[in-house]
Scaffold this active site. Structure first.
Site, PDB file in Angstrom:
ATOM      1  N   GLY A   1       0.812  -1.222   0.000  1.00 19.07           N
ATOM      2  CA  GLY A   1       0.000   0.000   0.000  1.00 19.07           C
ATOM      3  C   GLY A   1       0.835   1.256   0.000  1.00 19.07           C
ATOM      4  O   GLY A   1       0.326   2.364  -0.201  1.00 19.07           O
TER       5      GLY A   1
ATOM      6  N   ASP B   1      -1.750   7.151   3.505  1.00 20.18           N
ATOM      7  CA  ASP B   1      -1.325   8.101   2.475  1.00 20.18           C
ATOM      8  C   ASP B   1      -0.264   7.524   1.549  1.00 20.18           C
ATOM      9  O   ASP B   1       0.192   8.191   0.630  1.00 20.18           O
ATOM     10  CB  ASP B   1      -0.783   9.373   3.156  1.00 20.18           C
ATOM     11  CG  ASP B   1       0.255   9.056   4.227  1.00 20.18           C
ATOM     12  OD1 ASP B   1       0.713   7.889   4.290  1.00 20.18           O
ATOM     13  OD2 ASP B   1       0.601   9.970   5.005  1.00 20.18           O
TER      14      ASP B   1
ATOM     15  N   ARG C   1       6.039 -13.674   1.193  1.00 18.40           N
ATOM     16  CA  ARG C   1       5.589 -13.799   2.579  1.00 18.40           C
ATOM     17  C   ARG C   1       4.585 -14.941   2.668  1.00 18.40           C
ATOM     18  O   ARG C   1       4.031 -15.367   1.641  1.00 18.40           O
ATOM     19  CB  ARG C   1       4.847 -12.526   3.011  1.00 18.40           C
ATOM     20  CG  ARG C   1       5.538 -11.249   2.673  1.00 18.40           C
ATOM     21  CD  ARG C   1       4.538 -10.198   2.156  1.00 18.40           C
ATOM     22  NE  ARG C   1       5.259  -9.029   1.621  1.00 18.40           N
ATOM     23  CZ  ARG C   1       5.603  -7.982   2.334  1.00 18.40           C
ATOM     24  NH1 ARG C   1       5.236  -7.908   3.590  1.00 18.40           N
ATOM     25  NH2 ARG C   1       6.282  -6.986   1.804  1.00 18.40           N
TER      26      ARG C   1
ATOM     27  N   ASP D   1       1.562 -11.530   6.985  1.00 17.37           N
ATOM     28  CA  ASP D   1       2.158 -10.784   5.872  1.00 17.37           C
ATOM     29  C   ASP D   1       3.546 -10.261   6.236  1.00 17.37           C
ATOM     30  O   ASP D   1       4.265  -9.757   5.380  1.00 17.37           O
ATOM     31  CB  ASP D   1       1.259  -9.612   5.452  1.00 17.37           C
ATOM     32  CG  ASP D   1       0.876  -8.723   6.618  1.00 17.37           C
ATOM     33  OD1 ASP D   1       0.326  -9.240   7.603  1.00 17.37           O
ATOM     34  OD2 ASP D   1       1.138  -7.511   6.562  1.00 17.37           O
ATOM     35  N   ASN D   2       3.922 -10.407   7.498  1.00 15.34           N
ATOM     36  CA  ASN D   2       5.255  -9.986   7.922  1.00 15.34           C
ATOM     37  C   ASN D   2       6.126 -11.195   8.263  1.00 15.34           C
ATOM     38  O   ASN D   2       7.095 -11.065   9.007  1.00 15.34           O
ATOM     39  CB  ASN D   2       5.164  -9.042   9.123  1.00 15.34           C
ATOM     40  CG  ASN D   2       4.564  -7.696   8.738  1.00 15.34           C
ATOM     41  OD1 ASN D   2       4.610  -7.294   7.579  1.00 15.34           O
ATOM     42  ND2 ASN D   2       3.990  -7.007   9.696  1.00 15.34           N
TER      43      ASN D   2
ATOM     44  N   ASP E   1      10.133  -6.095   8.214  1.00 15.60           N
ATOM     45  CA  ASP E   1       9.195  -5.099   8.712  1.00 15.60           C
ATOM     46  C   ASP E   1       9.471  -4.672  10.138  1.00 15.60           C
ATOM     47  O   ASP E   1       8.894  -5.187  11.095  1.00 15.60           O
ATOM     48  CB  ASP E   1       7.752  -5.598   8.561  1.00 15.60           C
ATOM     49  CG  ASP E   1       6.964  -4.637   7.699  1.00 15.60           C
ATOM     50  OD1 ASP E   1       7.295  -3.440   7.750  1.00 15.60           O
ATOM     51  OD2 ASP E   1       6.064  -5.069   6.987  1.00 15.60           O
TER      52      ASP E   1
HETATM   53  P1  AMP Z   1       2.567  -3.355   8.090  1.00 16.06           P
HETATM   54  O1  AMP Z   1       1.807  -3.472   9.364  1.00 16.06           O
HETATM   55  O2  AMP Z   1       3.575  -2.262   8.062  1.00 16.06           O
HETATM   56  O3  AMP Z   1       3.138  -4.676   7.684  1.00 16.06           O
HETATM   57  O4  AMP Z   1       1.526  -2.935   6.959  1.00 16.06           O
HETATM   58  C1  AMP Z   1       0.339  -3.641   6.747  1.00 16.06           C
HETATM   59  C2  AMP Z   1      -0.403  -3.106   5.542  1.00 16.06           C
HETATM   60  O5  AMP Z   1      -0.731  -1.731   5.709  1.00 16.06           O
HETATM   61  C3  AMP Z   1       0.367  -3.201   4.236  1.00 16.06           C
HETATM   62  O6  AMP Z   1      -0.547  -3.560   3.246  1.00 16.06           O
HETATM   63  C4  AMP Z   1       0.879  -1.786   4.044  1.00 16.06           C
HETATM   64  O7  AMP Z   1       1.108  -1.489   2.696  1.00 16.06           O
HETATM   65  C5  AMP Z   1      -0.260  -0.963   4.622  1.00 16.06           C
HETATM   66  N1  AMP Z   1       0.176   0.369   5.091  1.00 16.06           N
HETATM   67  C6  AMP Z   1       0.869   0.653   6.211  1.00 16.06           C
HETATM   68  N2  AMP Z   1       1.103   1.975   6.305  1.00 16.06           N
HETATM   69  C7  AMP Z   1       0.549   2.570   5.224  1.00 16.06           C
HETATM   70  C8  AMP Z   1       0.429   3.910   4.748  1.00 16.06           C
HETATM   71  N3  AMP Z   1       0.959   4.947   5.409  1.00 16.06           N
HETATM   72  N4  AMP Z   1      -0.238   4.113   3.582  1.00 16.06           N
HETATM   73  C9  AMP Z   1      -0.771   3.086   2.902  1.00 16.06           C
HETATM   74  N5  AMP Z   1      -0.700   1.807   3.278  1.00 16.06           N
HETATM   75  C10 AMP Z   1      -0.054   1.537   4.435  1.00 16.06           C
HETATM   76 MG    MG Z   2       4.302  -5.456   6.428  1.00 18.83          MG
END
Ligand code: AMP
Ligand code: MG
Length: 487
Positions: free
Chosen positions: A94, A127, A185, A254-255, A264
């Site tokens: 994202g 964002d 992943r 996913d991590n 991550d």
């Molecule tokens: P994470 O917990 O960092 O592994 O992220 C989990 C999901 O949230 C993934 O699909 C990321 O791409 C999305 N994500 C985290 N932060 C943002 C952000 N600021 N904008 C868009 N997507 C995000």
């Molecule tokens: Mg992640």
């Protein structure tokens, strides 16, 4: 773009080409005011990239995905995942992009990936951007983990985007250039399996095996062999985390990588005092990802992984489940063996010392450490001094002094080797209070504390004069349960 970077860098598109169902071609947001903050020159050299080229001319435009070699196909990767136990069918990159793969100087295929590069079709909320603090956190902690000998994604650079991002406050935006042996992943397999397309799952298995476990290409049951290899890699990885007091903080499926690399670095932290219940992330209200839960959670994630492969394990579902169960059952045994082996080394005992002796000795030490909330990192180095005949430092860490003295006597009978201990017990880890201090200064434009921390933690086993404060536990007023969260 400059001829220099263009001719020097060759970006392949293996993932984009071989797994198009999991890849959406996309471009990074344009950041015309981008400015390099930190560049990992050692890693650049490993990748065969000239640091001078990356610093000069269009180098920064390459690092932000704005100027790529001809033929590059950056993609946002699709994946699903269980977040805190709840399934999300569509997560994906994202705010990230896979620029492509490079073949490094050792012939290994490495992903070049951006995090914080703008919204993509996978962006749900958010964002698509990142603030400089969390990107520098990943930069320094991932490289510290690598120096500690822990498999991990790597960090090539952090680039300030010149944009402001809004979190609780307005912050300088930045992106991280991440390097990994792949970004596959458990969630990638969940995403593929959810399509119901067995051919796609099979192609993903083939891709993963070829990339990470090529010796298994000839295996009779390739999917099962892949599962077992990932299980073993994760058992080793989580044992290493536990031995270092590392709390990942967000072990969603996913991590969890297929390669067995740590990925991550969000709300991660290192224990200051030994406490299985320690959890640092403000979003982990149920303490699902607390320090002591990590091995069980890894097993839980692997069960989700196995579910995606059941049809590939065996055409008969009951047979498939039996195979999965058997393979999964070995996780606990492998994890315990890796942890015990690592702990034996930490306390300087030779291989081959009777397990009936070391088992209870280790168990009793863990109980004593827990009882006194001992800072493990300081303790194991002081324990080496105890083996050298100077026990005061280690003794001073225990409330139950009589209990620890009794333990010391039993341990010394086994003739522990202090030099072997110092080779496996780090002096310098990225302690939470030091990371916070360095990130706060960097956010205000002062990179000196980060540079100093980097020097300490990228050579973690060599005690050096001038770095005394990097070996000390957090000051009392730092607070035991601060949140080290942030995106
Ligand atoms: P994470 O917990 O960092 O592994 O992220 C989990 C999901 O949230 C993934 O699909 C990321 O791409 C999305 N994500 C985290 N932060 C943002 C952000 N600021 N904008 C868009 N997507 C995000
Ligand atoms: Mg992640």
């Amino acid at each position: 773009m400059s001829a220099g970077v263009q001719s020097a860098v060759s970006l392949e598109s293996r993932f984009a080409r071989e797994l198009p169902e999991l890849a959406v071609p996309w471009r990074a947001e344009d950041f015309p005011d981008a400015r390099l903050v930190v560049l990992n020159e050692h890693l650049a050299a490993e990748l065969g990239l000239d640091a001078e080229l990356l610093r000069a001319g269009d180098g920064v435009r390459f690092l932000t995905g704005a100027a790529l070699p001809p033929g590059a196909t950056p993609v946002a990767q699709g994946y699903a995942g269980h977040q805190f136990g709840a399934y999300s069918p569509r997560l994906g990159d994202g705010r990230a992009l896979l620029l492509g793969e490079v073949v490094d100087v050792a012939g290994r295929v490495r992903d070049i990936h951006l995090k914080g590069s703008g919204p993509t079709p996978f962006t749900r909320a958010g964002d698509g951007l990142a603030a400089i603090g969390p990107m520098l956190r990943e930069y320094v902690v991932s490289e510290a983990m690598h120096a500690l000998g822990v498999p991990t994604t790597r960090s090539l650079a952090v680039v300030a985007t010149g944009q402001t991002v809004y979190r609780e406050t307005a912050l300088p935006g930045a992106l991280l250039v991440r390097v990994a042996s792949s970004h596959l992943r458990v969630g990638s397999f969940q995403y593929a399996a959810a399509t119901g397309d067995a051919e796609l799952v099979g192609r993903l298995v083939d891709f993963a095996v070829a990339r990470h476990y090529p010796h298994l290409l000839e295996a009779e049951n390739r999917a099962l062999a892949l599962f077992e290899a990932v299980r073993s890699a994760q058992a080793q990885l989580v044992a290493q985390w536990m031995l270092l007091g590392f709390v990942h903080g967000v072990m969603n499926t996913d991590n969890m990588t297929i390669s067995g690399e740590t990925i991550d670095y969000g709300p991660c932290a290192f224990l200051d005092g030994f406490d299985p219940a320690a959890a640092y992330s403000s979003i982990d209200v149920g303490r699902r990802y607390a320090y002591g839960n990590q091995p069980a959670i890894a097993g839980w994630n692997l069960a989700r992984f196995a579910e995606t492969l059941l049809p590939a394990f065996h055409e008969n579902r009951d047979e498939a489940i039996a195979l999965a169960q058997e393979a999964l059952d070995a996780f606990g045994t492998q994890y315990s063996a890796a942890w015990s082996e690592g702990f034996r080394a930490k306390i300087g005992l030779r291989e081959g010392v009777d397990e009936a002796v070391t088992g209870p000795l280790i168990g009793d030490l863990v109980a004593l450490m827990q009882g006194s909330r001992v800072d493990g990192t300081s303790f194991f180095r002081r324990l080496a001094d105890a083996a050298r005949g100077v026990p005061e430092g280690a003794r001073g860490m225990f409330i139950d002094l009589a209990g620890f003295d009794a333990w010391l006597e039993r341990w010394k009978q086994l003739a522990p080797d202090p030099d072997a201990m110092d080779a496996v017990n780090p002096v310098y880890i990225p302690r939470n209070h030091l990371v916070e201090e360095a990130l706060a200064a960097a956010t205000d434009g002062d990179l000196a504390p980060l540079g100093r921390l980097w020097e300490a933690v990228t050579d973690p086993y060599t005690q050096r004069p001038g770095f005394e404060r990097y070996a000390e536990p957090a000051p009392e007023d730092f607070g035991a349960y601060r949140t080290f969260c942030g995106t």
